[in-house]
Design a protein around this motif. Sequence first.
Motif, PDB file in Angstrom:
ATOM      1  N   LEU A 162       0.826  -1.211   0.000  1.00 33.55           N
ATOM      2  CA  LEU A 162       0.000   0.000   0.000  1.00 33.55           C
ATOM      3  C   LEU A 162       0.862   1.265   0.000  1.00 33.55           C
ATOM      4  O   LEU A 162       0.538   2.258  -0.646  1.00 33.55           O
ATOM      5  N   LEU A 163       1.972   1.213   0.718  1.00 34.62           N
ATOM      6  CA  LEU A 163       2.834   2.386   0.838  1.00 34.62           C
ATOM      7  C   LEU A 163       3.613   2.682  -0.447  1.00 34.62           C
ATOM      8  O   LEU A 163       3.895   3.835  -0.751  1.00 34.62           O
ATOM      9  N   ASN A 164       3.982   1.624  -1.187  1.00 34.27           N
ATOM     10  CA  ASN A 164       4.826   1.854  -2.373  1.00 34.27           C
ATOM     11  C   ASN A 164       4.146   1.533  -3.708  1.00 34.27           C
ATOM     12  O   ASN A 164       4.794   1.540  -4.757  1.00 34.27           O
ATOM     13  N   GLY A 165       2.850   1.250  -3.667  1.00 31.06           N
ATOM     14  CA  GLY A 165       2.108   1.046  -4.912  1.00 31.06           C
ATOM     15  C   GLY A 165       2.138  -0.361  -5.482  1.00 31.06           C
ATOM     16  O   GLY A 165       1.449  -0.647  -6.467  1.00 31.06           O
ATOM     17  N   LEU A 166       2.903  -1.257  -4.860  1.00 34.08           N
ATOM     18  CA  LEU A 166       3.007  -2.630  -5.387  1.00 34.08           C
ATOM     19  C   LEU A 166       1.697  -3.402  -5.265  1.00 34.08           C
ATOM     20  O   LEU A 166       1.494  -4.396  -5.959  1.00 34.08           O
ATOM     21  N   ILE A 167       0.810  -2.941  -4.403  1.00 30.85           N
ATOM     22  CA  ILE A 167      -0.468  -3.634  -4.194  1.00 30.85           C
ATOM     23  C   ILE A 167      -1.271  -3.708  -5.503  1.00 30.85           C
ATOM     24  O   ILE A 167      -2.129  -4.586  -5.679  1.00 30.85           O
ATOM     25  N   HIS A 168      -0.985  -2.802  -6.440  1.00 27.20           N
ATOM     26  CA  HIS A 168      -1.720  -2.754  -7.705  1.00 27.20           C
ATOM     27  C   HIS A 168      -1.127  -3.681  -8.772  1.00 27.20           C
ATOM     28  O   HIS A 168      -1.672  -3.777  -9.870  1.00 27.20           O
ATOM     29  N   PHE A 173      -0.515  -8.592  -5.309  1.00 27.06           N
ATOM     30  CA  PHE A 173      -1.788  -8.598  -4.582  1.00 27.06           C
ATOM     31  C   PHE A 173      -2.252 -10.031  -4.286  1.00 27.06           C
ATOM     32  O   PHE A 173      -2.767 -10.310  -3.198  1.00 27.06           O
ATOM     33  N   GLU A 174      -2.040 -10.943  -5.240  1.00 26.12           N
ATOM     34  CA  GLU A 174      -2.404 -12.355  -5.013  1.00 26.12           C
ATOM     35  C   GLU A 174      -1.599 -12.927  -3.844  1.00 26.12           C
ATOM     36  O   GLU A 174      -2.120 -13.688  -3.025  1.00 26.12           O
ATOM     37  N   MET A 175      -0.318 -12.563  -3.769  1.00 27.03           N
ATOM     38  CA  MET A 175       0.535 -12.999  -2.663  1.00 27.03           C
ATOM     39  C   MET A 175      -0.010 -12.446  -1.337  1.00 27.03           C
ATOM     40  O   MET A 175      -0.110 -13.179  -0.345  1.00 27.03           O
TER      41      MET A 175
END
Length: 277
Positions: A162-168, A173-175
């Motif tokens: 969430l902090l670095n944008g990787l959630i997108h 996100f599957e991980m």
Amino acid sequence: MNKQLISKTIETFYNQASEETRLESGMGLFEFERNKLLIEAYLTAPNLQIVDVGGGTGKYAEWLSKKGHKVHLIEPVEKHVHLANQRSKRLKNKFKVHLGESRSLHFPDDFADLIILHGPLYHLQRNEDRALSIIEAKRVLKNSGIILGFAINYTASTVVGLLNGLIHKKSFFEMCKSELTTGLHNPPDDFPWLLAEAYYHKPDQLKSEFENQGLAYLKTYAVEGMAWLDKDFFVNIQNVKKRKTLIALLKITENDSYILPFSPHMMIAVKKETHGK
């Protein structure tokens, strides 16, 4: 021999990554200093017999040995064992280094005053294997002895994402979904730099795993706490005044169960009661 001690993917990860330098910069340095502070609260007497299980390259063992304690480091990665042996040789009060793993500790019953589980809880994905590690630690521990167990929070990747944008990123996100729902962490192929296969705990579950083996729960501590969420954390932690504020925040919230999931790492402290099994 290593293949019997630890999974090939974990061994490969540590052979490629540098655990030696990880604790010397950035969040790793903060984690190292913070963990020493948490451990120190349980160094209640001189010359303690300490078993450091999953002790890596021996940075904690070196620190404990310099304090005068008798330290045994157990480690399944041969590269780390070699580096730990080199580190021990430089010390006046040397620590002993053993190639081995947490489910089978080659020590007699009632041997140690303090046992540190610094990798087994998050590198063993199966509940049964983590239970075996706790059972073995309890067996080796003296009555009234303490176990300090370090775990990764089930929210760790999600908060970072969430902090670095990787959630997108779909694979990331599957991980995260897997970690949040099952605790299982398996890095996607497109994120090879992430920690190898691991298990990420919910705080209550971590407590239950120790209580299920008849150990008395003392406390759970946030390692990094909320402090690392400061948007300029790496700059501010170097500033004496701002660091003081961040440490004060950490101290106020370190045992707050509602805030605990914001901390990537946590440490549980449990005791072997005299009447224990």
